[in-house]
Design a protein around this motif. Structure first.
Motif, PDB file in Angstrom:
ATOM      1  N   LEU A  76       0.825  -1.210   0.000  1.00 46.64           N
ATOM      2  CA  LEU A  76       0.000   0.000   0.000  1.00 46.64           C
ATOM      3  C   LEU A  76       0.859   1.261   0.000  1.00 46.64           C
ATOM      4  O   LEU A  76       0.513   2.255  -0.646  1.00 46.64           O
ATOM      5  N   SER A  77       1.969   1.233   0.711  1.00 47.23           N
ATOM      6  CA  SER A  77       2.836   2.412   0.749  1.00 47.23           C
ATOM      7  C   SER A  77       3.430   2.694  -0.626  1.00 47.23           C
ATOM      8  O   SER A  77       3.565   3.858  -1.030  1.00 47.23           O
ATOM      9  N   ALA A  78       3.785   1.641  -1.370  1.00 43.71           N
ATOM     10  CA  ALA A  78       4.320   1.832  -2.722  1.00 43.71           C
ATOM     11  C   ALA A  78       3.244   2.362  -3.663  1.00 43.71           C
ATOM     12  O   ALA A  78       3.501   3.250  -4.488  1.00 43.71           O
ATOM     13  N   VAL A  79       2.032   1.833  -3.536  1.00 46.32           N
ATOM     14  CA  VAL A  79       0.926   2.314  -4.368  1.00 46.32           C
ATOM     15  C   VAL A  79       0.625   3.781  -4.054  1.00 46.32           C
ATOM     16  O   VAL A  79       0.434   4.603  -4.964  1.00 46.32           O
ATOM     17  N   ALA A  80       0.584   4.119  -2.766  1.00 47.32           N
ATOM     18  CA  ALA A  80       0.301   5.504  -2.371  1.00 47.32           C
ATOM     19  C   ALA A  80       1.358   6.452  -2.923  1.00 47.32           C
ATOM     20  O   ALA A  80       1.049   7.548  -3.404  1.00 47.32           O
ATOM     21  N   ARG A  81       2.633   6.054  -2.848  1.00 45.39           N
ATOM     22  CA  ARG A  81       3.699   6.907  -3.363  1.00 45.39           C
ATOM     23  C   ARG A  81       3.546   7.109  -4.878  1.00 45.39           C
ATOM     24  O   ARG A  81       3.740   8.215  -5.378  1.00 45.39           O
TER      25      ARG A  81
END
Length: 203
Positions: free
Chosen positions: A129-134
């Motif tokens: 999720l953190s990679a998608v958000a970035r």
């Protein structure tokens, strides 16, 4: 799984203690078998593609690929499949009938594999999720992410809220019945993640 080793990623991110996440544009036909296997699982019933053939899944994503407002991606973790991401412009989607779209909004649908290929992985969902958000907030330069998971999908909603999303209204997304696409009515829980919350130093 199709060979994605030579496919250029739209975003690559190394997550400390987790590994390298790559986000790749989905190839509707080359990736059809992989995506079909995922969306056919019972846990993916909320995705709305149970019972479809690989050819039908390929046709859906070929149609999606023809749109300027909707895009589909594969997620990989250290070269292994990890999930499916779709982004869309909310004003071009039925969700716009259920909330006030603001400039800089982007919608996402996310289907993550529940575990890594070698068993359970602590932090698996959070890292992806953190990679998608970035990618959607910083690389695509958007201000706010909107999601609309099925209101019954309590596990997914809880994961998003843990990641910093704030719950909005529970809404009913209207049925869409067009020649190229049919979407049944959906009871959804809206939730939002702003760039200020996700990346306060980059806002």
């Amino acid at each position: 799984m199709s060979d994605t080793t030579t496919r250029e990623a739209v975003h690559t991110q190394t997550v400390d203690g987790f590994g390298t996440v790559r986000i790749l544009r989905l190839d509707p036909h080359a990736d059809a078998a992989t995506v079909h296997a995922w969306v056919s699982e019972e846990r993916a019933a909320f995705w709305g593609m149970n019972g479809l053939t690989p050819q039908q899944v390929a046709e859906i994503y070929a149609h999606l690929d023809s749109l300027d407002t909707h895009h589909a991606y594969l997620l990989e973790k250290d070269g292994e499949p990890a999930g499916l991401l779709q982004t869309y412009e909310p004003e071009a989607d039925r969700v716009s009938e259920c909330y006030t779209v603001e400039p800089g909004d982007i919608g996402i649908h996310l289907l993550l594999l529940p575990i890594g290929p070698h068993g359970t992985r602590p932090g698996w969902t959070s890292a992806l999720l953190s990679a998608v958000a970035r990618y959607v907030l910083l690389v695509l330069d958007k201000r706010r992410v909107v999601i609309d998971p099925d209101v019954r999908n309590e596990k997914a909603i809880a994961r998003f809220l843990k990641q910093g999303f704030v719950a909005g209204d529970a809404v009913v997304l209207p049925e869409i019945d067009l020649p190229d696409v049919h979407l049944p009515e959906k009871h959804a829980q809206l939730a939002f993640l702003t760039r200020e919350v996700a990346f306060p130093g980059d806002a």
